[in-house]
Design a protein around this motif. Sequence first.
Motif, short mmCIF file in Angstrom:
data_model
loop_
_atom_site.label_atom_id
_atom_site.label_comp_id
_atom_site.label_asym_id
_atom_site.label_seq_id
_atom_site.Cartn_x
_atom_site.Cartn_y
_atom_site.Cartn_z
N SER A 292 0.81 -1.22 0.00
CA SER A 292 0.00 0.00 0.00
C SER A 292 0.84 1.27 0.00
CB SER A 292 -0.94 0.02 1.22
OG SER A 292 -0.22 0.13 2.43
N ALA A 293 2.14 1.13 -0.09
CA ALA A 293 3.02 2.30 -0.04
C ALA A 293 2.80 3.23 -1.23
CB ALA A 293 4.48 1.85 0.00
N ALA A 294 2.31 2.67 -2.34
CA ALA A 294 2.09 3.50 -3.53
C ALA A 294 0.75 4.21 -3.51
CB ALA A 294 2.18 2.63 -4.79
N THR A 295 -0.07 3.93 -2.51
CA THR A 295 -1.38 4.57 -2.42
C THR A 295 -1.21 6.05 -2.08
OG1 THR A 295 -2.38 2.51 -1.65
CG2 THR A 295 -3.60 4.53 -1.23
N PRO A 296 -1.84 6.93 -2.84
CA PRO A 296 -1.73 8.36 -2.54
C PRO A 296 -2.26 8.68 -1.14
CG PRO A 296 -2.62 8.02 -4.74
CD PRO A 296 -2.59 6.67 -4.08
N GLU A 297 -1.64 9.64 -0.48
CA GLU A 297 -2.03 10.02 0.87
C GLU A 297 -3.49 10.49 0.91
OE1 GLU A 297 -1.24 10.10 4.90
OE2 GLU A 297 -0.01 9.35 3.24
N ALA A 298 -3.94 11.12 -0.16
CA ALA A 298 -5.32 11.60 -0.21
C ALA A 298 -6.32 10.45 -0.12
CB ALA A 298 -5.55 12.39 -1.49
N VAL A 299 -5.94 9.28 -0.65
CA VAL A 299 -6.83 8.11 -0.57
C VAL A 299 -6.92 7.62 0.86
CG1 VAL A 299 -7.16 5.73 -1.34
CG2 VAL A 299 -6.38 7.47 -2.97
N PHE A 300 -5.79 7.56 1.55
CA PHE A 300 -5.81 7.19 2.97
C PHE A 300 -6.72 8.14 3.75
CE2 PHE A 300 -1.58 5.14 2.16
CZ PHE A 300 -1.90 3.88 2.63
N ASP A 301 -6.59 9.42 3.49
CA ASP A 301 -7.40 10.41 4.21
C ASP A 301 -8.88 10.24 3.91
OD1 ASP A 301 -5.07 11.44 5.27
OD2 ASP A 301 -4.91 13.07 3.81
N LEU A 302 -9.21 9.95 2.66
CA LEU A 302 -10.60 9.75 2.27
C LEU A 302 -11.19 8.54 2.99
CD1 LEU A 302 -13.04 10.43 0.48
CD2 LEU A 302 -12.02 8.96 -1.28
N ILE A 303 -10.42 7.46 3.03
CA ILE A 303 -10.90 6.24 3.70
C ILE A 303 -11.07 6.50 5.19
CG2 ILE A 303 -10.23 3.90 4.37
CD1 ILE A 303 -9.01 3.60 1.59
N ALA A 304 -10.11 7.16 5.80
CA ALA A 304 -10.20 7.45 7.23
C ALA A 304 -11.46 8.24 7.54
CB ALA A 304 -8.96 8.21 7.69
N GLY A 305 -11.77 9.23 6.71
CA GLY A 305 -12.95 10.06 6.94
C GLY A 305 -14.26 9.34 6.70
N SER A 306 -14.20 8.19 5.99
CA SER A 306 -15.41 7.44 5.66
C SER A 306 -15.72 6.33 6.65
CB SER A 306 -15.27 6.84 4.25
OG SER A 306 -15.06 7.84 3.29
N THR A 307 -14.81 6.06 7.57
CA THR A 307 -15.02 4.98 8.53
C THR A 307 -15.60 5.51 9.83
OG1 THR A 307 -12.84 5.14 9.58
CG2 THR A 307 -13.00 3.76 7.60
N PRO A 308 -16.42 4.73 10.53
CA PRO A 308 -16.92 5.15 11.83
C PRO A 308 -15.80 5.46 12.82
CG PRO A 308 -18.21 3.31 11.03
CD PRO A 308 -17.07 3.47 10.08
N LEU A 309 -14.68 4.76 12.70
CA LEU A 309 -13.56 4.99 13.63
C LEU A 309 -12.68 6.16 13.22
CD1 LEU A 309 -12.46 1.30 14.41
CD2 LEU A 309 -13.95 2.81 15.74
N ARG A 310 -12.93 6.70 12.01
CA ARG A 310 -12.21 7.86 11.49
C ARG A 310 -10.70 7.65 11.39
NH1 ARG A 310 -16.82 8.55 10.57
NH2 ARG A 310 -18.05 10.47 10.85
N ARG A 311 -10.31 6.43 11.06
CA ARG A 311 -8.90 6.14 10.83
C ARG A 311 -8.77 4.91 9.96
NH1 ARG A 311 -7.56 2.06 14.45
NH2 ARG A 311 -8.97 1.83 16.23
N VAL A 312 -7.60 4.74 9.39
CA VAL A 312 -7.32 3.60 8.53
C VAL A 312 -6.79 2.45 9.40
CG1 VAL A 312 -5.95 2.75 6.59
CG2 VAL A 312 -6.84 5.09 6.57
N THR A 313 -7.27 1.26 9.15
CA THR A 313 -6.86 0.09 9.91
C THR A 313 -5.37 -0.19 9.71
OG1 THR A 313 -9.06 -0.84 9.57
CG2 THR A 313 -7.36 -2.36 10.30
N THR A 314 -4.72 -0.66 10.76
CA THR A 314 -3.29 -0.97 10.69
C THR A 314 -3.10 -2.48 10.52
OG1 THR A 314 -3.05 -1.37 13.06
CG2 THR A 314 -2.82 0.91 12.30
N PRO A 315 -1.92 -2.91 10.05
CA PRO A 315 -1.64 -4.35 9.96
C PRO A 315 -1.78 -5.04 11.32
CG PRO A 315 -0.02 -3.13 8.69
CD PRO A 315 -0.84 -2.10 9.44
N GLU A 316 -1.39 -4.36 12.38
CA GLU A 316 -1.47 -4.97 13.71
C GLU A 316 -2.92 -5.24 14.12
OE1 GLU A 316 2.31 -3.27 12.97
OE2 GLU A 316 0.35 -2.28 12.92
N GLU A 317 -3.82 -4.36 13.74
CA GLU A 317 -5.24 -4.56 14.07
C GLU A 317 -5.83 -5.71 13.26
OE1 GLU A 317 -6.37 0.03 15.32
OE2 GLU A 317 -6.34 -0.54 13.21
#
Length: 254
Positions: free
Chosen positions: A199-224
């Motif tokens: 996922s390193a090639a994913t644009p930062e804006a996509v991460f931010d969009l996903i985070a804003g669309s989740t109830p938890l307001r963040r992107v899931t981590t590998p550890e989770e």
Amino acid sequence: MTLPLSEQTVIVTGAARGLGAAIAMAFAREGAKVAINYRNSREQAEALAESLGERAHAFQADIRDGAAVTEMLTDVTRRLGPPTTVVHNALADFSFNGDARLKLGELSWEAMTAQLDTAVKGALNLIQATRPAMAAAGFGRVVTIGTNLFQNPVVPYHDYTAAKGALLALTRTAAAELGPDGITVNMVSGGLLRTTDASAATPEAVFDLIAGSTPLRRVTTPEEAADAVLFFASPWARAVTGQNLIVDGGLVFG
């Protein structure tokens, strides 16, 4: 029959980096013996094994090769004991960047089979190799790694999503056949994870969009995501099989 995580011997495929490494670390944290499978990333796999201590070892095998998987299983059994648990995490070469993926008009069947060979053929090789020992013990846990793109195909990952869809079907049919042997088979489906090599090639804006669309307001981590894999291997999931658990912070309700 159940086994605590601390008494399990776990093979994690594609475990040198990313989610696979997080899964290997999670099992090691709970006291399990961990076989870190890798195809090419020898240096990373051996470094991870060393960091996890004497109950972890690195094992090279291309899981698309049935003979190589059988040889790996023999080596794992000799070093760590018969595997009780398999986590099929290995991923064919892939970059999670929707702008760079092939559209249907450009997609070749060879690109599809490259994904199918790792996701589905790899799973079949692993199940066939480990089933006898698991059945003899009356205990086995198989966890496959899927994707939330089944429910939310917002990017043109046609080859990747199709292969993971086939893997979900195999997960469920395998659960039906292997249940009488005391073997459960389940899938953990993450969304985009922050951050792995894939996922390193994913644009930062996509991460931010996903985070804003989740109830938890963040992107899931590998550890989770790794913690959800532990659940399926744990005694708390002893009556759960054939299931697909989506772990993406609530982005998709499956």
